[in-house]
Design a protein around this motif. Sequence first.
Motif: not given
Length: 354
Positions: A274, A287, A344
Amino acid sequence: MLYPVVKSDKYGFINSQGEVIVEPTYDLVGRFAEDRCIVEKNDVLNLEHDRLQVYINSSGKEIIPLKPCCFCTSFSQGLAQFEVVNGKVGFIDTEGEFKISPQFEIDYEGEVSLGFSDGVAAVALEEGWTYINQEGEKILDIKFEIARRFQDGYALVSPFKQPYQTEKLFFIDKKGQRLETIPCKINILCQGFRNGLCQVILPQQEQETELNKIGFINTSGNLAFEGKFAHSSGFNEGLCIVKKFPDKFGVINTLGEWVIEPLYEEIGWFNHGIAPFRQNQQWGLLNASGEVILPPQFSFIDSFIGYLPPLDPFHNQEFRELTTATIAQPVKKNQPGKQVYINRTGAIVSSWEI
């Protein structure tokens, strides 16, 4: 792993759900590595040693009592540099016991040890830098003026200069043998080999743009692949953020192939797949395949890698669930935006002062 927050100029810690685990009582804190974090309290009554430091674990427990220390470091490979009162430095284990007795200099020309990697560490002696193993034994009899961390079997060093000598940086292995490379220059800020590759400055051809001069060599000293760039983050997790002038930023793999096309104004460092990115002056998350996880909406998002030690942003790069993001406050001109923790997926976890 815990994350620092501030209240009334005191530091504490929250967990990845935003719950307070350590109440704000410390005057300064570091970042977690190997389940340990440096914390500091000021001792205003002690004129000789006004800084008391200790390590806490991810439960908030102080592993050893607070004591005077100005030169302790994060843990790497189970050891951390720690200074004693007589001004010498040794290495402690995660319980605070000295595994390598204090015998090294606090600094050498303003620097201290960068910690263990590949099982060895550079340490400062009165006559220069050398390397030791995790038992504290010297692995080389050579002394260096500059000595970086070993990574992928090689370390970047520079010998002591004689008058009018202009010896450049070069790589050695753990036997002290020099790595012969193709013609190139190695920048003083170079982070060394990662993922088997190291960025260098290659000779320019007449038809090439002057700004596109960064290439990569492998651990055999040969050119890894064709292609020169104006910017490179260095490799990590098999990825490297690069930019060719006058294009935008993208990401290549260790074969030099584009895995994320050069479409972005900026891309931050990856942490376990990430990374933050900037588009149209706003930051989001993507990503390692280039898929957008969070569309751009913050005025800034930091990388998930946490505190960045000098010359080695990936030292102790552990999985981190939170990073800091800034919410713009356009009504208040010239005022910094509000900092929050996001996870995230980009969800706000905590709005504590950071």
